[in-house]
Design a protein around this motif. Structure first.
Motif, PDB file in Angstrom:
ATOM      1  N   ARG A 265       0.842  -1.190   0.000  1.00 53.03           N
ATOM      2  CA  ARG A 265       0.000   0.000   0.000  1.00 53.03           C
ATOM      3  C   ARG A 265       0.880   1.244   0.000  1.00 53.03           C
ATOM      4  NH1 ARG A 265      -5.174   0.204   3.665  1.00 53.03           N
ATOM      5  NH2 ARG A 265      -5.952   2.255   3.114  1.00 53.03           N
TER       6      ARG A 265
ATOM      7  N   SER B 100       1.808   8.048  -2.266  1.00 57.44           N
ATOM      8  CA  SER B 100       0.744   7.768  -3.229  1.00 57.44           C
ATOM      9  C   SER B 100       0.664   8.877  -4.266  1.00 57.44           C
ATOM     10  CB  SER B 100      -0.612   7.643  -2.522  1.00 57.44           C
ATOM     11  OG  SER B 100      -1.646   7.445  -3.468  1.00 57.44           O
TER      12      SER B 100
ATOM     13  N   TYR C 213      -2.002   9.521  -5.870  1.00 59.72           N
ATOM     14  CA  TYR C 213      -3.379   9.999  -5.869  1.00 59.72           C
ATOM     15  C   TYR C 213      -3.703  10.732  -4.572  1.00 59.72           C
ATOM     16  CZ  TYR C 213      -3.434   6.668  -9.661  1.00 59.72           C
ATOM     17  OH  TYR C 213      -3.145   5.984 -10.815  1.00 59.72           O
TER      18      TYR C 213
ATOM     19  N   GLN D  25      -2.893   3.849  -2.810  1.00 63.37           N
ATOM     20  CA  GLN D  25      -2.851   2.890  -3.906  1.00 63.37           C
ATOM     21  C   GLN D  25      -2.493   1.527  -3.318  1.00 63.37           C
ATOM     22  OE1 GLN D  25      -0.413   3.904  -7.284  1.00 63.37           O
ATOM     23  NE2 GLN D  25      -1.376   2.333  -8.537  1.00 63.37           N
TER      24      GLN D  25
ATOM     25  N   ILE E 115     -10.980  -9.795  -7.301  1.00 65.21           N
ATOM     26  CA  ILE E 115     -10.257  -8.879  -8.177  1.00 65.21           C
ATOM     27  C   ILE E 115     -10.514  -9.272  -9.627  1.00 65.21           C
ATOM     28  CG2 ILE E 115      -8.498  -8.430  -6.423  1.00 65.21           C
ATOM     29  CD1 ILE E 115      -6.593 -10.191  -8.152  1.00 65.21           C
ATOM     30  N   ASN E 116     -10.422  -8.334 -10.523  1.00 60.48           N
ATOM     31  CA  ASN E 116     -10.633  -8.552 -11.961  1.00 60.48           C
ATOM     32  C   ASN E 116     -12.001  -9.131 -12.282  1.00 60.48           C
ATOM     33  OD1 ASN E 116      -7.954  -7.740 -12.541  1.00 60.48           O
ATOM     34  ND2 ASN E 116      -7.220  -9.789 -12.146  1.00 60.48           N
TER      35      ASN E 116
ATOM     36  N   TRP F 176      -1.903  -6.544  -9.576  1.00 61.90           N
ATOM     37  CA  TRP F 176      -3.219  -5.923  -9.705  1.00 61.90           C
ATOM     38  C   TRP F 176      -3.234  -4.734  -8.762  1.00 61.90           C
ATOM     39  CZ3 TRP F 176      -7.114  -4.994  -6.153  1.00 61.90           C
ATOM     40  CH2 TRP F 176      -8.377  -4.656  -6.679  1.00 61.90           C
ATOM     41  N   THR F 177      -3.859  -3.628  -9.176  1.00 60.84           N
ATOM     42  CA  THR F 177      -3.859  -2.435  -8.344  1.00 60.84           C
ATOM     43  C   THR F 177      -5.210  -1.728  -8.370  1.00 60.84           C
ATOM     44  OG1 THR F 177      -2.651  -0.392  -7.814  1.00 60.84           O
ATOM     45  CG2 THR F 177      -2.957  -0.905 -10.150  1.00 60.84           C
ATOM     46  N   THR F 178      -5.473  -0.999  -7.291  1.00 60.17           N
ATOM     47  CA  THR F 178      -6.665  -0.170  -7.179  1.00 60.17           C
ATOM     48  C   THR F 178      -6.367   0.950  -6.193  1.00 60.17           C
ATOM     49  OG1 THR F 178      -9.077  -0.214  -6.896  1.00 60.17           O
ATOM     50  CG2 THR F 178      -7.768  -1.459  -5.284  1.00 60.17           C
ATOM     51  N   THR F 179      -7.301   1.852  -6.022  1.00 60.31           N
ATOM     52  CA  THR F 179      -7.159   2.898  -5.016  1.00 60.31           C
ATOM     53  C   THR F 179      -8.313   2.811  -4.023  1.00 60.31           C
ATOM     54  OG1 THR F 179      -8.349   4.497  -6.391  1.00 60.31           O
ATOM     55  CG2 THR F 179      -5.940   4.514  -6.533  1.00 60.31           C
ATOM     56  N   VAL F 180      -8.036   3.265  -2.801  1.00 63.49           N
ATOM     57  CA  VAL F 180      -9.052   3.359  -1.752  1.00 63.49           C
ATOM     58  C   VAL F 180      -8.859   4.694  -1.051  1.00 63.49           C
ATOM     59  CG1 VAL F 180      -9.221   0.858  -1.399  1.00 63.49           C
ATOM     60  CG2 VAL F 180      -7.628   2.197  -0.002  1.00 63.49           C
TER      61      VAL F 180
END
Length: 82
Positions: A14, A20, A22, A27, A53-54, A65-69
């Motif tokens: 993380r 980050s 963002y 991230q 995921i996906n 694999w990535t995402t934001t929170v």
């Protein structure tokens, strides 16, 4: 960056704060450090139910694999049938 966690060669990392890209978001990365494919990989974000995921739960060997929170939201790595 907070410490990472791992399960069965899948590492959760993380980036937060100034690490980050963002603003106002962390991230999150799931990294498959193994030579095998994994299935039914999911994350749990905050108090929400786990989500694959996906859309399939697949994380192939050597992939990320990535995402934001939202910054500070709890995130857990889950690998179980859901």
């Amino acid at each position: 960056m907070p410490p990472s966690t791992s399960s069965d060669n899948i590492e959760l990392k993380r980036l937060t704060g100034t690490s980050s890209f963002y603003n106002g978001f962390d991230q999150v990365f799931l990294i498959n450090n193994s030579a095998q494919n994994f299935f039914n990989v999911a994350i749990k974000v905050g108090s929400n139910p786990p989500v694959k995921i996906n859309g399939t739960g697949s994380l192939n060997a050597g992939t990320t694999w990535t995402t934001t929170v939202t910054t500070g939201t709890a995130v857990s790595l889950i690998q179980t049938p859901i």
